[in-house]
Design an enzyme around this catalytic site. Sequence first.
Site, PDB file in Angstrom:
ATOM      1  N   GLN A  27       2.007  -5.980  -3.246  1.00 26.94           N
ATOM      2  CA  GLN A  27       2.488  -6.139  -1.869  1.00 26.94           C
ATOM      3  C   GLN A  27       3.794  -5.354  -1.672  1.00 26.94           C
ATOM      4  OE1 GLN A  27       1.467  -9.501  -3.485  1.00 26.94           O
ATOM      5  NE2 GLN A  27      -0.467  -8.564  -2.958  1.00 26.94           N
ATOM      6  N   GLY A  62      -4.608  -4.118  -3.760  1.00 26.97           N
ATOM      7  CA  GLY A  62      -5.609  -3.078  -4.016  1.00 26.97           C
ATOM      8  C   GLY A  62      -4.830  -1.842  -4.400  1.00 26.97           C
ATOM      9  N   HIS A  63      -4.881  -1.468  -5.660  1.00 20.97           N
ATOM     10  CA  HIS A  63      -4.075  -0.354  -6.160  1.00 20.97           C
ATOM     11  C   HIS A  63      -4.995   0.801  -6.549  1.00 20.97           C
ATOM     12  CE1 HIS A  63      -0.487  -3.192  -7.216  1.00 20.97           C
ATOM     13  NE2 HIS A  63      -0.824  -3.207  -5.948  1.00 20.97           N
ATOM     14  N   ASP A  89       0.805  -1.225   0.000  1.00 18.01           N
ATOM     15  CA  ASP A  89       0.000   0.000   0.000  1.00 18.01           C
ATOM     16  C   ASP A  89       0.837   1.274   0.000  1.00 18.01           C
ATOM     17  OD1 ASP A  89      -2.283  -1.601   0.105  1.00 18.01           O
ATOM     18  OD2 ASP A  89      -2.287  -1.623   2.296  1.00 18.01           O
ATOM     19  N   LYS A  97       1.937   2.075  -5.163  1.00 20.02           N
ATOM     20  CA  LYS A  97       2.467   1.478  -6.402  1.00 20.02           C
ATOM     21  C   LYS A  97       1.539   1.729  -7.583  1.00 20.02           C
ATOM     22  CE  LYS A  97       2.398  -2.457  -4.324  1.00 20.02           C
ATOM     23  NZ  LYS A  97       2.107  -2.032  -2.947  1.00 20.02           N
TER      24      LYS A  97
HETATM   25  P1  GDP Z   1      -0.704   0.380  -3.569  1.00 18.84           P
HETATM   26  O1  GDP Z   1      -1.339  -0.879  -3.089  1.00 18.84           O
HETATM   27  O2  GDP Z   1       0.771   0.400  -3.340  1.00 18.84           O
HETATM   28  O3  GDP Z   1      -1.064   0.736  -4.985  1.00 18.84           O
HETATM   29  O4  GDP Z   1      -1.305   1.544  -2.647  1.00 18.84           O
HETATM   30  P2  GDP Z   1      -2.860   1.731  -2.224  1.00 18.84           P
HETATM   31  O5  GDP Z   1      -3.596   2.279  -3.384  1.00 18.84           O
HETATM   32  O6  GDP Z   1      -3.381   0.516  -1.579  1.00 18.84           O
HETATM   33  O7  GDP Z   1      -2.715   2.789  -1.060  1.00 18.84           O
HETATM   34  C1  GDP Z   1      -2.159   4.051  -1.273  1.00 18.84           C
HETATM   35  C2  GDP Z   1      -3.213   5.113  -0.895  1.00 18.84           C
HETATM   36  O8  GDP Z   1      -2.611   6.381  -0.820  1.00 18.84           O
HETATM   37  C3  GDP Z   1      -4.316   5.256  -1.929  1.00 18.84           C
HETATM   38  O9  GDP Z   1      -5.498   5.582  -1.268  1.00 18.84           O
HETATM   39  C4  GDP Z   1      -3.841   6.426  -2.788  1.00 18.84           C
HETATM   40  O10 GDP Z   1      -4.908   7.126  -3.412  1.00 18.84           O
HETATM   41  C5  GDP Z   1      -3.192   7.289  -1.758  1.00 18.84           C
HETATM   42  N1  GDP Z   1      -2.081   8.106  -2.216  1.00 18.84           N
HETATM   43  C6  GDP Z   1      -1.079   7.787  -3.079  1.00 18.84           C
HETATM   44  N2  GDP Z   1      -0.178   8.767  -3.119  1.00 18.84           N
HETATM   45  C7  GDP Z   1      -0.597   9.720  -2.267  1.00 18.84           C
HETATM   46  C8  GDP Z   1      -0.050  10.977  -1.832  1.00 18.84           C
HETATM   47  O11 GDP Z   1       1.015  11.406  -2.227  1.00 18.84           O
HETATM   48  N3  GDP Z   1      -0.780  11.662  -0.904  1.00 18.84           N
HETATM   49  C9  GDP Z   1      -1.959  11.236  -0.399  1.00 18.84           C
HETATM   50  N4  GDP Z   1      -2.583  11.984   0.494  1.00 18.84           N
HETATM   51  N5  GDP Z   1      -2.496  10.052  -0.781  1.00 18.84           N
HETATM   52  C10 GDP Z   1      -1.809   9.318  -1.693  1.00 18.84           C
HETATM   53  P1  IMO Z   2      -0.885  -4.096  -2.307  1.00 23.88           P
HETATM   54  O1  IMO Z   2      -0.443  -4.608  -3.652  1.00 23.88           O
HETATM   55  C1  IMO Z   2      -0.941  -4.567   2.008  1.00 23.88           C
HETATM   56  C2  IMO Z   2      -1.004  -8.648   3.571  1.00 23.88           C
HETATM   57  C3  IMO Z   2      -2.257  -9.065   4.291  1.00 23.88           C
HETATM   58  C4  IMO Z   2      -1.667 -10.038   5.295  1.00 23.88           C
HETATM   59  C5  IMO Z   2      -0.587 -10.732   4.477  1.00 23.88           C
HETATM   60  C6  IMO Z   2      -1.012 -12.052   3.855  1.00 23.88           C
HETATM   61  O2  IMO Z   2      -2.178  -3.379  -2.327  1.00 23.88           O
HETATM   62  O3  IMO Z   2       0.218  -3.348  -1.649  1.00 23.88           O
HETATM   63  P2  IMO Z   2      -2.576 -12.680   1.794  1.00 23.88           P
HETATM   64  O4  IMO Z   2      -4.009 -12.410   1.547  1.00 23.88           O
HETATM   65  O5  IMO Z   2      -1.667 -12.146   0.739  1.00 23.88           O
HETATM   66  O6  IMO Z   2      -2.287 -14.124   2.084  1.00 23.88           O
HETATM   67  O7  IMO Z   2      -2.245 -11.887   3.164  1.00 23.88           O
HETATM   68  O8  IMO Z   2      -0.218  -9.827   3.444  1.00 23.88           O
HETATM   69  N1  IMO Z   2      -1.208  -8.128   2.199  1.00 23.88           N
HETATM   70  C7  IMO Z   2      -1.144  -6.836   1.873  1.00 23.88           C
HETATM   71  N2  IMO Z   2      -0.976  -5.747   2.650  1.00 23.88           N
HETATM   72  N3  IMO Z   2      -1.035  -4.436   0.675  1.00 23.88           N
HETATM   73  C8  IMO Z   2      -1.191  -5.521  -0.123  1.00 23.88           C
HETATM   74  O9  IMO Z   2      -1.181  -5.440  -1.475  1.00 23.88           O
HETATM   75  C9  IMO Z   2      -1.283  -6.783   0.477  1.00 23.88           C
HETATM   76  N4  IMO Z   2      -1.461  -8.040   0.001  1.00 23.88           N
HETATM   77  C10 IMO Z   2      -1.393  -8.844   1.065  1.00 23.88           C
HETATM   78  O10 IMO Z   2      -2.879  -7.972   4.918  1.00 23.88           O
HETATM   79  O11 IMO Z   2      -1.034  -9.336   6.328  1.00 23.88           O
HETATM   80 MG    MG Z   3      -2.863  -1.518  -1.830  1.00 24.41          MG
END
Ligand code: GDP
Ligand code: IMO
Ligand code: MG
Length: 431
Positions: free
Chosen positions: A222, A40-41, A13, A16
């Site tokens: 991840q 979840g991206h 999270d 990416k």
């Molecule tokens: P990923 O799994 O690595 O793609 O990241 P996620 O989407 O799960 O989580 C990143 C969160 O941060 C999302 O809600 C994005 O919309 C938000 N986000 C990304 N970059 C920024 C930033 O620079 N500032 C803020 N406030 N939110 C951001």
């Molecule tokens: P993105 O791509 C954050 C975590 C789960 C749990 C562990 C194992 O959005 O960064 P799983 O379902 O993969 O067997 O869970 O890994 N986990 C993540 N945490 N971002 C993710 O993906 C994750 N994918 C798995 O919360 O701790």
């Molecule tokens: Mg994510």
Amino acid sequence: MKTVVIVGSQWGDEGKGKITDYLAQDADVVVRSQGGNNAGHTITIDGEKFALRSIPSGIFNPNIQNIMANGMVIDPKQMLEELDGLVARGVKNFKLAISNRAHIVLPYHRDLDGAYESERGNRKIGTTKRGIGPTYADKANRIGIRIADLIDPVLFKEALENTLPVKNMELKMLGLKTYTVDDIYNEYIEYGKRIKKYVCDTSVLLNDEIEAGKKVLFEGAQGVMLCIDHGTYPYVTSSSPTASSVPLNTGIAPRYIDTVLGICKAYNTRVGEGPFPTEIEGDLATYIRERGHEYGTVTKRPRRVGYLDAVALNHARRVSGVNYLSLMLFDVLSGLKTLKICYAYELDGKQINYVPATISELERVKPVYVELPGFDEDITKVTSFDELPENAKAYIRKVEELTKTKVAMFSVGPDRKQTIQLVDLFNASSK
Ligand code: GDP
Ligand code: IMO
Ligand code: MG
């Protein structure tokens, strides 16, 4: 060489999806190589928000070849729902290829994921319960079912006939309902029919693109600290999110990997159980969680929050060859009087600069911090490094010093526009 691997360098999270979407404006191919819909991206384009799970983040650009490679575990039902959701929102012109060698997630994998978590009780991993672990386990155990089987009625039936007796034993043992071949076949064969037009040998496709000099982005899922080999085992996912895993998971030569961009939050989060050395609680954690909207994209769980951890980032740099960083959610830190970065751990009275292998050691480490003055200014409209307040600049410089890695990009808000790129990554030196 024009390939960039985007690696989560913390616990996932990190942003990416946002960076993949941003760099995809200048790319030809976007590849997801591991994981599945545990990811979840989030991508925000002109205020419109999309949350992608298993579909690559290049899907919004009609010129991009998106690839779901062999190292992924794909839930056909969820993936088609995701695709339908995108189409319903107007994302219609896209190029998508799915590897015939990718493994598929079936209903019993999801059932087993939940049951194993319950069995573990207070030692639970906190998985996303999407069946990821059990699907990778079947792959390693050579009883997995692949996309190539799903799209062929004869092979699919045969695969189910071979696999289900074993899976049903496991399900019975855990007190879960068992499946007949027909239970699964009749529903999933329809998904196979829909998916078939996207399926090919993506290794051939990808090699052709790279050899033609195309710009390729590998969208990690991840983060390194969740790596099955290098993460906080067993509190990890079941694949390797490192750059080293990309050649294997996509079917390309290691020499085709050029630049590795580590995505890292300006602080730290973790969702799910397991050790988290720089974790903070109380008002400060709430402040960061609310400003950063730190709630899981997939499970909506509140994310645990912590200070930036340079020991973990250096671990990611070593095991994943990170040569640039993208510092994310920098805007969230404004308003804090003091900023802290952990640069070492203290373990049983001794200072160390590596991540210990065992959970018991990791739970004992005490972070050693350097403190920097914070900044109050709103930085969400900043468009260059020079516009940053001096204390924010100093924070970036300190991150670079402690991680021995250049910050090539930083992000000051969720929107595509709130991204500042300092290095041309497709033409960057890989040194
Ligand atoms: P990923 O799994 O690595 O793609 O990241 P996620 O989407 O799960 O989580 C990143 C969160 O941060 C999302 O809600 C994005 O919309 C938000 N986000 C990304 N970059 C920024 C930033 O620079 N500032 C803020 N406030 N939110 C951001
Ligand atoms: P993105 O791509 C954050 C975590 C789960 C749990 C562990 C194992 O959005 O960064 P799983 O379902 O993969 O067997 O869970 O890994 N986990 C993540 N945490 N971002 C993710 O993906 C994750 N994918 C798995 O919360 O701790
Ligand atoms: Mg994510």
